[in-house]
Write a protein that holds these residues in place. Structure first.
Motif, PDB file in Angstrom:
ATOM      1  N   UNK A 101       0.831  -1.208   0.000  1.00 21.99           N
ATOM      2  CA  UNK A 101       0.000   0.000   0.000  1.00 21.99           C
ATOM      3  C   UNK A 101       0.866   1.260   0.000  1.00 21.99           C
ATOM      4  N   UNK A 102       0.540   2.196  -0.882  1.00 22.76           N
ATOM      5  CA  UNK A 102       1.281   3.455  -0.975  1.00 22.76           C
ATOM      6  C   UNK A 102       0.511   4.626  -0.380  1.00 22.76           C
ATOM      7  N   UNK A 103      -0.824   4.579  -0.469  1.00 22.74           N
ATOM      8  CA  UNK A 103      -1.653   5.660   0.066  1.00 22.74           C
ATOM      9  C   UNK A 103      -3.068   5.143   0.240  1.00 22.74           C
ATOM     10  N   UNK A 104      -3.763   5.627   1.274  1.00 19.17           N
ATOM     11  CA  UNK A 104      -5.153   5.223   1.489  1.00 19.17           C
ATOM     12  C   UNK A 104      -5.911   6.351   2.163  1.00 19.17           C
ATOM     13  N   UNK A 105      -7.107   6.642   1.637  1.00 15.85           N
ATOM     14  CA  UNK A 105      -7.974   7.630   2.253  1.00 15.85           C
ATOM     15  C   UNK A 105      -8.717   7.008   3.433  1.00 15.85           C
ATOM     16  N   UNK A 106      -9.399   7.858   4.203  1.00 15.14           N
ATOM     17  CA  UNK A 106     -10.177   7.342   5.331  1.00 15.14           C
ATOM     18  C   UNK A 106     -11.556   6.866   4.853  1.00 15.14           C
ATOM     19  N   UNK A 107     -12.439   6.542   5.785  1.00  9.05           N
ATOM     20  CA  UNK A 107     -13.743   5.974   5.443  1.00  9.05           C
ATOM     21  C   UNK A 107     -14.881   6.969   5.589  1.00  9.05           C
ATOM     22  N   UNK A 108     -14.559   8.284   5.639  1.00  8.63           N
ATOM     23  CA  UNK A 108     -15.621   9.245   5.920  1.00  8.63           C
ATOM     24  C   UNK A 108     -15.463  10.611   5.260  1.00  8.63           C
ATOM     25  N   UNK A 109     -14.314  10.892   4.633  1.00 12.52           N
ATOM     26  CA  UNK A 109     -14.028  12.243   4.167  1.00 12.52           C
ATOM     27  C   UNK A 109     -13.906  12.321   2.664  1.00 12.52           C
TER      28      UNK A 109
END
Length: 237
Positions: free
Chosen positions: A219-227
């Motif tokens: 994994x290089x980057x991951x957003x959150x689950x709400x924004x």
């Protein structure tokens, strides 16, 4: 090359509002140094199948539809997914790619329609691969990415990066998102970029977590689950 995955909560069946929201995220991606930003499945209307079936006015006329102008003028290459008019009675569920100068690069229509989509859209048949900045890209839309031949043939064709516009909901969607895409990166030695909805999306609630994986599944980057946001990562040649 730096690539961004965008996630947002769409306004149901409001093409103008969603284009403006997407253009703002594209501007944010550009400010972070991204050269290309990928958006979720049916970004321009939300995942509103009943509305799309009832109102052809929600379909893009073609790749030059002026309602896309805010995105095409964002100064960054974009891959945006929408209902696109075809020669037949049903639209395609299509990803349209535009260069940073707003020029149309390619169009890919979802080949593997998921259950309830089959009466609303026409399945595509062309791979729609393209090259940008010397990097070869492939495209898939959500359920497409569950069919190994889609990414296997892309890797065989010299693609280095696979772009996925998707909708995964809370519940089982979280697990699918976390396993299917790093699995593609690992099995086919591809960078994989997935853009997902966050918040209400038709009958589902998008789980966010838009992300980028390196070949091998790192994994290089991951957003959150709400924004509503963009995440960026550098892609090697």
């Amino acid at each position: 090359m730096k690539i961004a995955a965008a996630q947002l909560t769409c306004v149901p069946a409001d093409l103008s509002a969603n284009t403006e929201r997407s253009a703002a995220l594209a501007a944010e991606a550009r400010a972070q140094g991204a050269e290309l930003v990928v958006f979720p499945e049916l970004t321009l209307t939300g995942y509103e199948l009943d509305a799309l079936a009832a109102d052809p006015g929600l379909w893009l006329a073609d790749a030059d539809d002026p309602r896309l102008d805010p995105l095409r003028s964002a100064g960054v290459a974009v891959a945006v997914n929408a209902a696109l008019r075809t020669a037949g009675p049903l639209p395609a569920l299509a990803t349209l790619v535009y260069g940073a100068d707003g020029s149309h690069v390619t169009t890919y229509a979802k080949q593997h329609l998921y259950g309830h989509e089959q009466g609303v859209f026409a399945a595509g048949g062309s791979p729609g691969r393209f090259t940008l900045g010397g990097v070869r890209f492939s495209l898939g839309v959500c359920y497409d990415n569950h069919f190994p031949e889609v990414t296997e043939s892309a890797a065989a064709d010299g693609c280095r990066v696979h772009l996925a516009s998707s909708l995964y909901g809370t519940g089982d969607g979280i697990r699918e998102l976390a396993t299917v895409y790093p699995g593609i990166a690992d099995e086919h030695d591809l960078y994989v970029v997935v853009a997902n909805h966050v918040g209400p999306a038709g009958r589902w609630t998008g789980c966010g977590r838009s992300a980028v994986w390196a070949p091998g599944g790192l994994p290089l980057a991951e957003a959150d689950d709400r924004t509503a946001s963009v995440v960026t990562a550098d892609i090697g040649a």
